[in-house]
Design a protein around this motif. Structure first.
Motif, PDB file in Angstrom:
ATOM      1  N   MET A 155       0.710  -1.214   0.030  1.00  0.00           N
ATOM      2  CA  MET A 155       0.227   0.083  -0.049  1.00  0.00           C
ATOM      3  C   MET A 155       0.885   1.291   0.130  1.00  0.00           C
ATOM      4  N   MET A 156       0.522   2.318  -0.750  1.00  0.00           N
ATOM      5  CA  MET A 156       1.405   3.387  -0.880  1.00  0.00           C
ATOM      6  C   MET A 156       1.263   4.315   0.610  1.00  0.00           C
ATOM      7  N   GLU A 157       2.279   4.818   0.979  1.00  0.00           N
ATOM      8  CA  GLU A 157       2.131   5.763   2.181  1.00  0.00           C
ATOM      9  C   GLU A 157       1.323   6.831   1.882  1.00  0.00           C
ATOM     10  N   ASP A 158       0.231   7.348   2.736  1.00  0.00           N
ATOM     11  CA  ASP A 158      -0.569   8.180   2.603  1.00  0.00           C
ATOM     12  C   ASP A 158       0.055   9.597   3.288  1.00  0.00           C
ATOM     13  N   TYR A 159       1.059  10.409   2.334  1.00  0.00           N
ATOM     14  CA  TYR A 159       1.867  11.292   2.953  1.00  0.00           C
ATOM     15  C   TYR A 159       1.170  12.737   3.137  1.00  0.00           C
ATOM     16  N   VAL A 160      -0.227  12.698   2.457  1.00  0.00           N
ATOM     17  CA  VAL A 160      -0.995  13.987   2.551  1.00  0.00           C
ATOM     18  C   VAL A 160      -2.285  13.616   2.923  1.00  0.00           C
ATOM     19  N   PRO A 161      -2.550  13.411   4.192  1.00  0.00           N
ATOM     20  CA  PRO A 161      -4.024  12.975   4.499  1.00  0.00           C
ATOM     21  C   PRO A 161      -4.889  14.138   4.564  1.00  0.00           C
ATOM     22  N   THR A 162      -4.377  15.488   4.767  1.00  0.00           N
ATOM     23  CA  THR A 162      -5.012  16.669   4.517  1.00  0.00           C
ATOM     24  C   THR A 162      -4.134  17.729   4.032  1.00  0.00           C
ATOM     25  N   LEU A 163      -4.602  18.753   3.272  1.00  0.00           N
ATOM     26  CA  LEU A 163      -3.773  20.095   3.238  1.00  0.00           C
ATOM     27  C   LEU A 163      -3.879  21.181   4.569  1.00  0.00           C
ATOM     28  N   LEU A 164      -4.748  20.577   5.381  1.00  0.00           N
ATOM     29  CA  LEU A 164      -5.118  21.700   6.142  1.00  0.00           C
ATOM     30  C   LEU A 164      -3.982  21.740   7.552  1.00  0.00           C
ATOM     31  N   THR A 165      -3.311  22.751   7.535  1.00  0.00           N
ATOM     32  CA  THR A 165      -2.122  22.761   8.780  1.00  0.00           C
ATOM     33  C   THR A 165      -2.592  23.822   9.768  1.00  0.00           C
ATOM     34  N   ALA A 166      -2.262  23.775  10.992  1.00  0.00           N
ATOM     35  CA  ALA A 166      -2.315  24.706  12.004  1.00  0.00           C
ATOM     36  C   ALA A 166      -1.941  26.129  11.742  1.00  0.00           C
ATOM     37  N   ARG A 182       9.084  17.183  -2.425  1.00  0.00           N
ATOM     38  CA  ARG A 182       9.992  15.816  -2.447  1.00  0.00           C
ATOM     39  C   ARG A 182       9.353  14.768  -3.053  1.00  0.00           C
ATOM     40  N   LYS A 183       7.937  14.585  -2.366  1.00  0.00           N
ATOM     41  CA  LYS A 183       7.320  13.324  -2.628  1.00  0.00           C
ATOM     42  C   LYS A 183       7.018  13.122  -4.108  1.00  0.00           C
ATOM     43  N   THR A 184       6.747  14.104  -4.864  1.00  0.00           N
ATOM     44  CA  THR A 184       6.720  14.227  -6.435  1.00  0.00           C
ATOM     45  C   THR A 184       7.908  13.508  -6.967  1.00  0.00           C
ATOM     46  N   VAL A 185       9.236  14.225  -6.622  1.00  0.00           N
ATOM     47  CA  VAL A 185      10.192  13.718  -7.121  1.00  0.00           C
ATOM     48  C   VAL A 185      10.530  12.247  -6.953  1.00  0.00           C
ATOM     49  N   ALA A 186      10.171  11.735  -5.769  1.00  0.00           N
ATOM     50  CA  ALA A 186      10.297  10.437  -5.345  1.00  0.00           C
ATOM     51  C   ALA A 186       9.367   9.662  -6.246  1.00  0.00           C
ATOM     52  N   ALA A 187       8.179  10.107  -6.415  1.00  0.00           N
ATOM     53  CA  ALA A 187       7.368   9.456  -7.428  1.00  0.00           C
ATOM     54  C   ALA A 187       7.810   9.179  -8.643  1.00  0.00           C
ATOM     55  N   ILE A 188       8.723   9.993  -9.210  1.00  0.00           N
ATOM     56  CA  ILE A 188       9.185   9.900 -10.354  1.00  0.00           C
ATOM     57  C   ILE A 188      10.394   9.215 -10.564  1.00  0.00           C
ATOM     58  N   GLN A 189      11.246   9.485  -9.566  1.00  0.00           N
ATOM     59  CA  GLN A 189      12.285   8.660  -9.237  1.00  0.00           C
ATOM     60  C   GLN A 189      12.420   7.652  -7.988  1.00  0.00           C
ATOM     61  N   PRO A 190      11.907   6.692  -7.914  1.00  0.00           N
ATOM     62  CA  PRO A 190      11.686   6.002  -6.785  1.00  0.00           C
ATOM     63  C   PRO A 190      12.792   5.441  -5.966  1.00  0.00           C
ATOM     64  N   ASP A 191      13.923   5.507  -6.753  1.00  0.00           N
ATOM     65  CA  ASP A 191      15.333   4.724  -6.118  1.00  0.00           C
ATOM     66  C   ASP A 191      15.916   5.896  -5.138  1.00  0.00           C
ATOM     67  N   ALA A 192      15.592   5.505  -3.715  1.00  0.00           N
ATOM     68  CA  ALA A 192      16.208   6.559  -3.040  1.00  0.00           C
ATOM     69  C   ALA A 192      17.870   6.747  -3.046  1.00  0.00           C
TER      70      ALA A 192
END
Lengths: 78, 78, 78, 78, 78, 78
Positions: E1-12, E26-36
């Motif tokens: 299962m893909m990590e849900d790194y953005v459950p919401t856009l709302l921040t305090a 960063r997560k977009t770059v990781a989605a395009i280049q998955p190799d850490a």
């Protein structure tokens, strides 16, 4: 008389909105470089250049943002 | 007196909005490089460079986004 | 005291909005490179470089988008 | 604890909004390249490169667009 | 299962919004280049390249614009 | 018949919105360069080029901005 290639920004679906966005981008390039032969000759230069493919995708994304707002994000269609 | 090249953002149709967007982009370049001869001399440099044609298309897309919002996306015209 | 070069985003006309957009872009470059002599020396580097003229036009287009929204697209003026 | 360099997006004037926009852009670069000595060493590379000065001005223009919307374009201040 | 790194856009707070913007980029770059390992190997290439640091700052500025709108610019927090 | 890869902009969560943004960006590149083999051959050219990874992240950020607005920033989901 100039061809009216965008009588309206309203489309039935998001997919048509994507197609209109690409069309608007292409028509802008044609307005700046009207010579179809030159454009055809230049095509390989960007069709196999990932950086330029991304620049083209940025133009399409900005045009689509405008079209999506015009269509109230096709919310009504669901 | 400076020519008033944009008395209004309102246009009758989306096509006129596209034309105004290109005009605004051109006028900005002219404001930064006022020498028409230099601009004419530079034209081949970008008219046959796909990356620069895409940069120009991005400028037009951003200007069109503004003009489309100004015209409420020409929704009323249909 | 820093010069207040943007007391307001409101302008009487779209043309003044264009001029303010260019002014904001210039002031940002000046804030990053405060040395006027350096900026003057650098001018030929971009004033005859179409790719950089387009980058400058992009900045002006983004700033104008903000100014146009601030002025409700000068709709009231017609 | 990380310094809270942006407790609010609200500013008294457009000028303060411009300054906050530049601050946000700088803080983003610092978050990506935390080494202040490296950033200082790199400064000449962009401070005398017009293309990079324009890229920086683009970032500031996008950040300012957000800040201006947050402040309802300081309409109330007139 | 893909990590849900953005459950919401709302921040305090706006600061948390800045951090989320960088995370999304960063997560977009990781989605395009998955190799850490590749990403880690590539880090010096941009972390000391001011033009690329500015491109990264542009991505963060666009993502932050979205997040700020989602949080109604944290107006309520004052 | 063209595959309808975007029947709607509405997604259940921000994460799905991120995935749709990347999908839209990829589909645009595919529309410009329809040859899947060419696209596959070109992949290493950008997957290990940080400047191009950032250009791709910019496209995704612009597409996500549109999708987030379409979903009213998933405010209702909390």
């Amino acid at each position: 008389m100039m061809e009216d290639y965008v009588p309206t920004l309203l489309t039935a679906t998001p997919l048509e909105g994507r197609q209109l966005a690409l069309k608007l981008a292409r028509k802008t390039v044609a307005a700046i470089q009207p010579d179809a032969e030159v454009r055809q000759r230049l095509r390989p230069a960007y069709a196999e250049d990932t950086a330029q493919l991304m620049l083209a995708a940025q133009v399409a994304a900005i045009e689509f943002q405008t079209i999506a707002a015009a269509n109230d994000y096709w919310r009504g269609q669901d």
